[in-house]
Design a protein around this motif. Structure first.
Motif, PDB file in Angstrom:
ATOM      1  N   GLY A  54       0.578  -1.234  -0.114  1.00 11.22           N
ATOM      2  CA  GLY A  54       0.206  -0.368  -0.431  1.00 11.22           C
ATOM      3  C   GLY A  54       0.962   1.221   0.302  1.00 11.22           C
ATOM      4  N   PRO A  55       0.117   2.609  -0.262  1.00 13.27           N
ATOM      5  CA  PRO A  55       0.877   3.388  -0.306  1.00 13.27           C
ATOM      6  C   PRO A  55       1.420   4.131   1.011  1.00 13.27           C
ATOM      7  CG  PRO A  55      -1.616   4.017  -0.600  1.00 13.27           C
ATOM      8  CD  PRO A  55      -1.169   2.578  -0.425  1.00 13.27           C
ATOM      9  N   ARG A  56       0.995   3.277   2.117  1.00 14.44           N
ATOM     10  CA  ARG A  56       1.084   3.615   3.431  1.00 14.44           C
ATOM     11  C   ARG A  56       2.269   2.420   3.913  1.00 14.44           C
ATOM     12  NH1 ARG A  56      -3.167   7.473   6.670  1.00 14.44           N
ATOM     13  NH2 ARG A  56      -2.637   9.191   5.945  1.00 14.44           N
ATOM     14  N   ALA A  57       2.893   2.225   3.047  1.00 11.71           N
ATOM     15  CA  ALA A  57       3.762   1.246   3.899  1.00 11.71           C
ATOM     16  C   ALA A  57       4.680   1.181   4.570  1.00 11.71           C
ATOM     17  CB  ALA A  57       4.365   0.699   2.089  1.00 11.71           C
ATOM     18  N   HIS A  58       4.935   0.163   5.291  1.00 16.54           N
ATOM     19  CA  HIS A  58       5.982   0.312   6.509  1.00 16.54           C
ATOM     20  C   HIS A  58       6.858  -1.234   6.729  1.00 16.54           C
ATOM     21  CE1 HIS A  58       2.561  -1.347   8.649  1.00 16.54           C
ATOM     22  NE2 HIS A  58       3.240  -2.381   9.005  1.00 16.54           N
ATOM     23  N   VAL A  59       7.806  -0.528   7.444  1.00 19.38           N
ATOM     24  CA  VAL A  59       8.547  -2.353   7.336  1.00 19.38           C
ATOM     25  C   VAL A  59       7.852  -2.744   8.678  1.00 19.38           C
ATOM     26  CG1 VAL A  59      10.820  -2.629   8.605  1.00 19.38           C
ATOM     27  CG2 VAL A  59      10.180  -0.570   7.162  1.00 19.38           C
ATOM     28  N   ARG A  60       8.163  -4.501   7.757  1.00 23.33           N
ATOM     29  CA  ARG A  60       7.342  -5.139   8.071  1.00 23.33           C
ATOM     30  C   ARG A  60       7.995  -5.927   9.186  1.00 23.33           C
ATOM     31  NH1 ARG A  60       1.345  -5.645   9.638  1.00 23.33           N
ATOM     32  NH2 ARG A  60       0.467  -6.059   7.772  1.00 23.33           N
ATOM     33  N   GLN A  61       9.403  -6.501   8.778  1.00 19.78           N
ATOM     34  CA  GLN A  61      10.526  -7.009   9.583  1.00 19.78           C
ATOM     35  C   GLN A  61      11.446  -6.469   8.414  1.00 19.78           C
ATOM     36  OE1 GLN A  61      11.251  -9.643  11.845  1.00 19.78           O
ATOM     37  NE2 GLN A  61       9.298 -10.751  11.299  1.00 19.78           N
ATOM     38  N   GLN A  62      12.834  -7.230   9.656  1.00 18.83           N
ATOM     39  CA  GLN A  62      14.230  -7.284   9.027  1.00 18.83           C
ATOM     40  C   GLN A  62      14.637  -8.139   9.029  1.00 18.83           C
ATOM     41  OE1 GLN A  62      15.640  -3.814  11.034  1.00 18.83           O
ATOM     42  NE2 GLN A  62      17.203  -5.014  12.629  1.00 18.83           N
ATOM     43  N   TYR A  63      15.784  -8.540   8.338  1.00 17.98           N
ATOM     44  CA  TYR A  63      16.191 -10.053   8.114  1.00 17.98           C
ATOM     45  C   TYR A  63      17.527  -9.701   8.081  1.00 17.98           C
ATOM     46  CZ  TYR A  63      11.752 -11.318   6.845  1.00 17.98           C
ATOM     47  OH  TYR A  63      10.068 -11.544   6.808  1.00 17.98           O
ATOM     48  N   PRO A  64      18.709  -9.798   8.842  1.00 16.16           N
ATOM     49  CA  PRO A  64      20.308  -9.650   9.035  1.00 16.16           C
ATOM     50  C   PRO A  64      21.040 -10.628   7.974  1.00 16.16           C
ATOM     51  CG  PRO A  64      19.266  -9.142  10.999  1.00 16.16           C
ATOM     52  CD  PRO A  64      18.053  -9.844  10.529  1.00 16.16           C
ATOM     53  N   VAL A  65      21.740  -9.998   7.304  1.00 21.25           N
ATOM     54  CA  VAL A  65      21.480 -11.046   5.660  1.00 21.25           C
ATOM     55  C   VAL A  65      22.785 -11.667   6.446  1.00 21.25           C
ATOM     56  CG1 VAL A  65      22.635 -11.603   3.843  1.00 21.25           C
ATOM     57  CG2 VAL A  65      20.783 -10.414   3.993  1.00 21.25           C
ATOM     58  N   PRO A  66      23.475 -12.942   6.751  1.00 19.58           N
ATOM     59  CA  PRO A  66      24.856 -13.110   7.608  1.00 19.58           C
ATOM     60  C   PRO A  66      25.861 -13.673   6.772  1.00 19.58           C
ATOM     61  CG  PRO A  66      23.345 -15.145   7.851  1.00 19.58           C
ATOM     62  CD  PRO A  66      22.259 -14.169   6.960  1.00 19.58           C
ATOM     63  N   ILE A  67      25.397 -13.327   5.370  1.00 22.65           N
ATOM     64  CA  ILE A  67      26.213 -13.978   4.724  1.00 22.65           C
ATOM     65  C   ILE A  67      28.127 -13.515   4.376  1.00 22.65           C
ATOM     66  CG2 ILE A  67      27.207 -14.533   2.299  1.00 22.65           C
ATOM     67  CD1 ILE A  67      24.320 -14.497   2.367  1.00 22.65           C
ATOM     68  N   PRO A  68      29.351 -13.587   4.743  1.00 24.83           N
ATOM     69  CA  PRO A  68      30.520 -12.820   4.771  1.00 24.83           C
ATOM     70  C   PRO A  68      30.817 -11.473   4.024  1.00 24.83           C
ATOM     71  CG  PRO A  68      30.952 -15.103   4.828  1.00 24.83           C
ATOM     72  CD  PRO A  68      29.526 -15.217   5.155  1.00 24.83           C
ATOM     73  N   ARG A  69      31.535 -10.668   3.750  1.00 19.88           N
ATOM     74  CA  ARG A  69      32.193 -10.262   3.175  1.00 19.88           C
ATOM     75  C   ARG A  69      33.538 -10.123   3.179  1.00 19.88           C
ATOM     76  NH1 ARG A  69      28.765  -7.070  -0.118  1.00 19.88           N
ATOM     77  NH2 ARG A  69      26.536  -6.647   1.372  1.00 19.88           N
ATOM     78  N   PRO A  70      34.911  -9.537   1.395  1.00 20.44           N
ATOM     79  CA  PRO A  70      33.764  -9.253   0.736  1.00 20.44           C
ATOM     80  C   PRO A  70      32.601 -10.443  -0.133  1.00 20.44           C
ATOM     81  CG  PRO A  70      35.866  -9.916   0.400  1.00 20.44           C
ATOM     82  CD  PRO A  70      35.733  -9.856   2.171  1.00 20.44           C
ATOM     83  N   ARG A  71      32.123 -10.319  -0.908  1.00 22.53           N
ATOM     84  CA  ARG A  71      31.150 -11.051  -1.106  1.00 22.53           C
ATOM     85  C   ARG A  71      31.037 -11.606  -2.668  1.00 22.53           C
ATOM     86  NH1 ARG A  71      25.137 -10.430   1.387  1.00 22.53           N
ATOM     87  NH2 ARG A  71      26.409  -9.889   2.888  1.00 22.53           N
ATOM     88  N   ASP A  72      31.301 -12.634  -3.082  1.00 22.65           N
ATOM     89  CA  ASP A  72      30.598 -12.962  -4.345  1.00 22.65           C
ATOM     90  C   ASP A  72      28.644 -12.768  -4.328  1.00 22.65           C
ATOM     91  OD1 ASP A  72      29.951 -14.526  -6.547  1.00 22.65           O
ATOM     92  OD2 ASP A  72      32.084 -15.108  -7.458  1.00 22.65           O
ATOM     93  N   VAL A  73      28.298 -12.412  -5.229  1.00 21.04           N
ATOM     94  CA  VAL A  73      27.094 -12.106  -5.591  1.00 21.04           C
ATOM     95  C   VAL A  73      26.307 -13.908  -6.000  1.00 21.04           C
ATOM     96  CG1 VAL A  73      26.650  -9.882  -5.260  1.00 21.04           C
ATOM     97  CG2 VAL A  73      26.174 -11.180  -7.539  1.00 21.04           C
ATOM     98  N   VAL A  74      27.025 -14.615  -6.481  1.00 17.92           N
ATOM     99  CA  VAL A  74      26.791 -15.834  -7.321  1.00 17.92           C
ATOM    100  C   VAL A  74      27.280 -17.035  -6.472  1.00 17.92           C
ATOM    101  CG1 VAL A  74      27.671 -16.926  -9.282  1.00 17.92           C
ATOM    102  CG2 VAL A  74      26.928 -14.552 -10.056  1.00 17.92           C
TER     103      VAL A  74
END
Length: 100
Positions: A54-74
């Motif tokens: 909707g037009p009044r969207a809000h953050v429902r949830q956040q998800y930390p991504v525990p994949i280390p950096r430097p990161r190869d996206v593939v």
């Protein structure tokens, strides 16, 4: 960035996304990326935010991504945390869509 890679073919897209990831890592900058592609979100992000509809969207949830950096996206897709997080995001996103 609002779906900046959506119209690119797979190889070009992967290369450009990897270039953006390297730039972000090297310059230590923050980027807000809007995407509907969960694999892209998990491959690039440190945190994925699920928005409500909707037009009044809000953050429902956040998800930390525990994949280390430097990161190869593939190769990030083969990290042990990728599939469970993808499934959790897919489930929560599906519930958000079904609730509307």
């Amino acid at each position: 960035m609002d779906e900046p890679f959506a119209s690119l073919d797979a190889i070009v897209r992967a290369r450009i996304v990897q270039d953006v990831v390297r730039l972000v890592e090297r310059e230590r900058i923050s980027v807000l990326l809007v995407t509907h592609d969960l694999e892209e979100a998990l491959g690039i992000s440190d945190v994925v935010y699920l928005l409500s509809q909707g037009p009044r969207a809000h953050v429902r949830q956040q998800y930390p991504v525990p994949i280390p950096r430097p990161r190869d996206v593939v190769r990030a897709r083969t990290h042990p945390a990728f599939a469970p997080l993808y499934e959790r995001l897919w489930h929560d996103l599906s519930q958000e869509v079904d609730a509307a």
